[in-house]
Design a protein around this motif. Structure first.
Motif: not given
Length: 542
Positions: A72-78, A85-89, A93-96, A119-121
């Motif tokens: 869920g967090h990973l899909a939200m991050a992508v 284009g909200n890279i900071a957000a 999500e990626l770090r969570i 996630i790392l990539m």
């Protein structure tokens, strides 16, 4: 002192490609993957299909029900990164997701190796976009330790941006030595930014050999060719790059700038129109690296075409909405300096128009236009002054050697750069030109000696004129015009105008008249942009 040096870092395929294939993780994962829920599978499918709005919607529902869902967090991050284009957000999500997929020793939790690698990539991509180079280097070491011992490609660019050029070259050689085609072309792309034309050419050759998309490399080679005075080759490569559109490169912008320098306004206008159409179809993430530059290019076209009011709107927006500079070999300060000089030139043009109106209108209307002209002059002066700190730190020095990438360079169209002499000071400019002339660059210089000298002489001509050294202005201007690349039409016109003014102050009307005529044929708007009054009678005639 050719305009800007711009080389994008290509990490593609970043999003869907990384989502679909994780070979390094698959090689180390000897376990059964975690089973996805129906919603998590739907979110994964949406990302795979590039349906980022849907992916965000599904991921939001997943996280409401299960805040501990890695997928869920990973899909939200992508979705946030590529879709909005909200890279900071997205990085948050990626770090969570990483914390949830990672054990306390930094390894993936059982069943999460493939997701952990993804996630790392993706975190590499986000850190690269944000320009967090130290964190990016640390993460590449983590990936080498856990998954891929040959992962060096993502180190070249951040090391270059941090000024560690020897380390960047070493990382590039390690990447090339792996024998992996993707590692090689990314490493060569980084070396292209460091060493210029020869490495940009090698990058394109490798791209073509491995049958990879050549658009970005064609564009990079075109820009580097123009930098060293190979205008015909530069135009050919830029035009060719338009046949291979890539979201991280808008070659129409570079073509528009190129055509403007050559005084080909109709072609520049056509290229700018295509630039705008192209930019409307790039992802939101990619738009953050070109929006202000596109506005600046549009403003230059409008300004030279005689629409300064519209140009002012564009430069104002460009200054208010600066681009990210993480994927450009220059800094955001360099990119902004070009817009500041253009902004100043536009204000000056508007001031001249208001002064002209004040002379033509009834006396009771004239004060309003004179006051508005004064406001434009003050605003223009303040804007141009914003480029002064960059010049003090070496912005007027040409980047002869790769090591010069560690200091700023005054970017901008060549016909605009001389405007900065008025701010840096004619005396300091002449002292700098003298120093650079007496200390020619080494044989390893990125810029041919004659091309380097031509731009130095053009700058010197401007400084000599401002100091009232008219004989020297004529001499240095003639030398610059003799050796400048043939395509520098607008810069040649500017030199002709300064030489005409110098000759007129010396009483040499026979010298001044053809130079004024050349300016009027080539770039008549230049007189207004520089606030020059065109003489209507030769000296000695009523």
């Amino acid at each position: 002192m050719r305009a800007r040096l711009a080389f994008l870092l290509s990490l593609a395929p970043i999003f869907v490609g990384l989502w679909l294939a994780c070979p390094a993780a698959a090689a180390v994962a000897q376990e059964v993957e975690v089973q996805l829920t129906v919603e998590e599978q739907a979110a994964t499918d949406a990302v795979t299909e590039g349906k980022f709005v849907r992916a965000r919607e599904i991921a939001g529902k997943i996280l409401l029900q299960n805040p501990q869902s890695v997928v869920g967090h990973l899909a939200m991050a992508v979705a946030l990164h590529e879709g909005e284009g909200n890279i900071a957000a997205a990085l948050r999500e990626l770090r969570i997701a990483r914390d949830l997929a990672e054990s306390s020793d930094g390894f993936a939790r059982p069943g999460y190796a493939e997701w952990h690698y993804r996630i790392l990539m993706l975190e590499i991509a986000a850190l690269s976009d944000l320009g967090e180079y130290d964190q990016l280097l640390a993460l590449t070491r983590t990936i080498r330790r856990l998954y891929d011992k040959s992962f060096f490609r993502s180190e070249v660019w951040p090391l270059m941006k941090l000024g560690r050029l020897d380390d960047a070259r070493s990382a590039a050689q390690l990447a090339i030595a792996t024998g992996d085609h993707f590692e090689e072309v990314i490493a060569l792309n980084g070396l292209c930014a460091i060493d210029g034309y020869p490495l940009c050419k090698a990058t394109l050759e490798a791209i073509r050999q491995y049958e990879l998309p050549p658009g970005l490399s064609l564009r990079n080679l075109g820009v580097s060719a123009i930098e060293i005075g190979r205008f015909d080759e530069g135009e050919e490569r830029l035009v060719e790059s338009t046949l291979y559109p890539e979201p991280d490169s808008n070659p129409w912008r570079d073509l528009a700038d190129f055509y403007l320098d050559e005084g080909r306004l109709a072609e520049a206008s056509a290229a700018a129109a295509k630039m705008i159409v192209f930019s409307r179809h790039v992802p939101p993430r990619a738009r953050q690296y070109a929006r202000a530059e596109e506005l600046t290019t549009s403003a230059k076209v409008l300004h030279l075409a005689g629409y300064p009011e519209r140009a002012l709107i564009a430069t104002t927006r460009a200054l208010a909405e600066p681009d990210r500079a993480a994927h450009w070999s220059g800094s955001s300060e360099e990119i902004r300096a070009e817009t500041e000089l253009l902004h100043r030139s536009v204000h000056r043009t508007l001031a001249e128009l208001d002064d002209e109106a004040a002379h033509l209108l009834p006396f009771y209307q004239a004060p309003f236009y004179r006051l508005r002209a004064l406001r434009h002059r003050i605003a223009g002066w303040l804007s141009g002054r914003q480029a002064l700190p960059l010049m003090i730190r070496g912005g007027f020095r040409p980047r002869d050697l790769p090591e010069d990438l560690n200091r700023p360079e005054l970017a901008g169209s060549s016909y605009l750069v001389p405007d900065a002499v008025a701010y840096f000071g004619a005396g300091p400019t002449l002292a700098l030109v003298r120093e650079l002339t007496q200390n020619p660059p080494e044989e390893t210089s990125r810029i041919p000696a004659l091309v380097r000298e031509s731009y130095l002489r053009a700058t010197e001509c401007e400084a000599r004129f401002l100091r009232g050294e008219d004989e020297a202005c004529l001499r240095t201007g003639a030398r610059a015009r003799e050796i400048l690349p043939a395509g520098e039409i607008l810069l040649r016109a500017r030199l002709a105008l300064r030489m005409a003014q110098a000759a007129r102050r010396l009483g040499r009307w026979e010298t001044a008249a053809p130079l004024y005529a050349e300016t009027l044929r080539t770039d008549p708007g230049l007189l207004r942009r520089l606030g020059v009054r065109l003489p209507v009678n030769s000296p000695g005639h009523a």
